[in-house]
Design a protein around this motif. Sequence first.
Motif, PDB file in Angstrom:
ATOM      1  N   THR A 188      28.704  96.331 -66.032  1.00  0.00           N
ATOM      2  CA  THR A 188      30.014  96.872 -66.364  1.00  0.00           C
ATOM      3  C   THR A 188      30.744  97.082 -65.049  1.00  0.00           C
ATOM      4  N   LEU A 189      31.909  96.471 -64.940  1.00  0.00           N
ATOM      5  CA  LEU A 189      32.720  96.579 -63.727  1.00  0.00           C
ATOM      6  C   LEU A 189      34.032  97.273 -64.069  1.00  0.00           C
ATOM      7  N   THR A 190      34.466  98.140 -63.180  1.00  0.00           N
ATOM      8  CA  THR A 190      35.789  98.731 -63.355  1.00  0.00           C
ATOM      9  C   THR A 190      36.822  97.729 -62.853  1.00  0.00           C
ATOM     10  N   PHE A 191      38.039  97.904 -63.295  1.00  0.00           N
ATOM     11  CA  PHE A 191      39.105  97.033 -62.807  1.00  0.00           C
ATOM     12  C   PHE A 191      39.235  97.173 -61.296  1.00  0.00           C
ATOM     13  N   LYS A 192      39.045  98.375 -60.786  1.00  0.00           N
ATOM     14  CA  LYS A 192      39.123  98.615 -59.343  1.00  0.00           C
ATOM     15  C   LYS A 192      38.032  97.824 -58.609  1.00  0.00           C
ATOM     16  N   GLU A 193      36.831  97.831 -59.161  1.00  0.00           N
ATOM     17  CA  GLU A 193      35.748  97.062 -58.535  1.00  0.00           C
ATOM     18  C   GLU A 193      36.077  95.564 -58.520  1.00  0.00           C
ATOM     19  N   ILE A 194      36.646  95.073 -59.608  1.00  0.00           N
ATOM     20  CA  ILE A 194      37.036  93.662 -59.666  1.00  0.00           C
ATOM     21  C   ILE A 194      38.130  93.386 -58.641  1.00  0.00           C
ATOM     22  N   GLU A 195      39.089  94.286 -58.532  1.00  0.00           N
ATOM     23  CA  GLU A 195      40.149  94.113 -57.533  1.00  0.00           C
ATOM     24  C   GLU A 195      39.586  94.127 -56.122  1.00  0.00           C
ATOM     25  N   ASP A 196      38.589  94.956 -55.875  1.00  0.00           N
ATOM     26  CA  ASP A 196      37.942  94.979 -54.556  1.00  0.00           C
ATOM     27  C   ASP A 196      37.265  93.634 -54.268  1.00  0.00           C
ATOM     28  N   VAL A 197      36.605  93.075 -55.276  1.00  0.00           N
ATOM     29  CA  VAL A 197      35.958  91.769 -55.124  1.00  0.00           C
ATOM     30  C   VAL A 197      37.004  90.688 -54.865  1.00  0.00           C
ATOM     31  N   LEU A 198      38.107  90.747 -55.614  1.00  0.00           N
ATOM     32  CA  LEU A 198      39.160  89.735 -55.485  1.00  0.00           C
ATOM     33  C   LEU A 198      40.034  89.927 -54.245  1.00  0.00           C
TER      34      LEU A 198
END
Length: 89
Positions: free
Chosen positions: A26-36
């Motif tokens: 489970t990823l938060t949107f913030k975590e995805i934004e950090d990855v991107l």
Amino acid sequence: MSISSDYYPLSQHLNMLVEKGVTQTTLTFKEIEDVLKRDLPPTARKNPTWWSNSRTEKYRQCASWLDYGWEKKKVDLKGEKIEFQYISK
């Protein structure tokens, strides 16, 4: 998923999880934004179909998980998190 895709870093992140034996995350949107290293588009926060498991041109971002054997299982727009399950490549 093309290396030039804006969502390729998410593909790499999910692939790394599989290499570590992780098959659900489970990823938060913030975590995805950090990855991107950039913000998700506003549609990602407003429309659950943005996170669909679709291979159409309209939802080409979905290739970043589908092409690596992952499927979206659940999206929580209010909590800003998404659950992915590894199926297979």
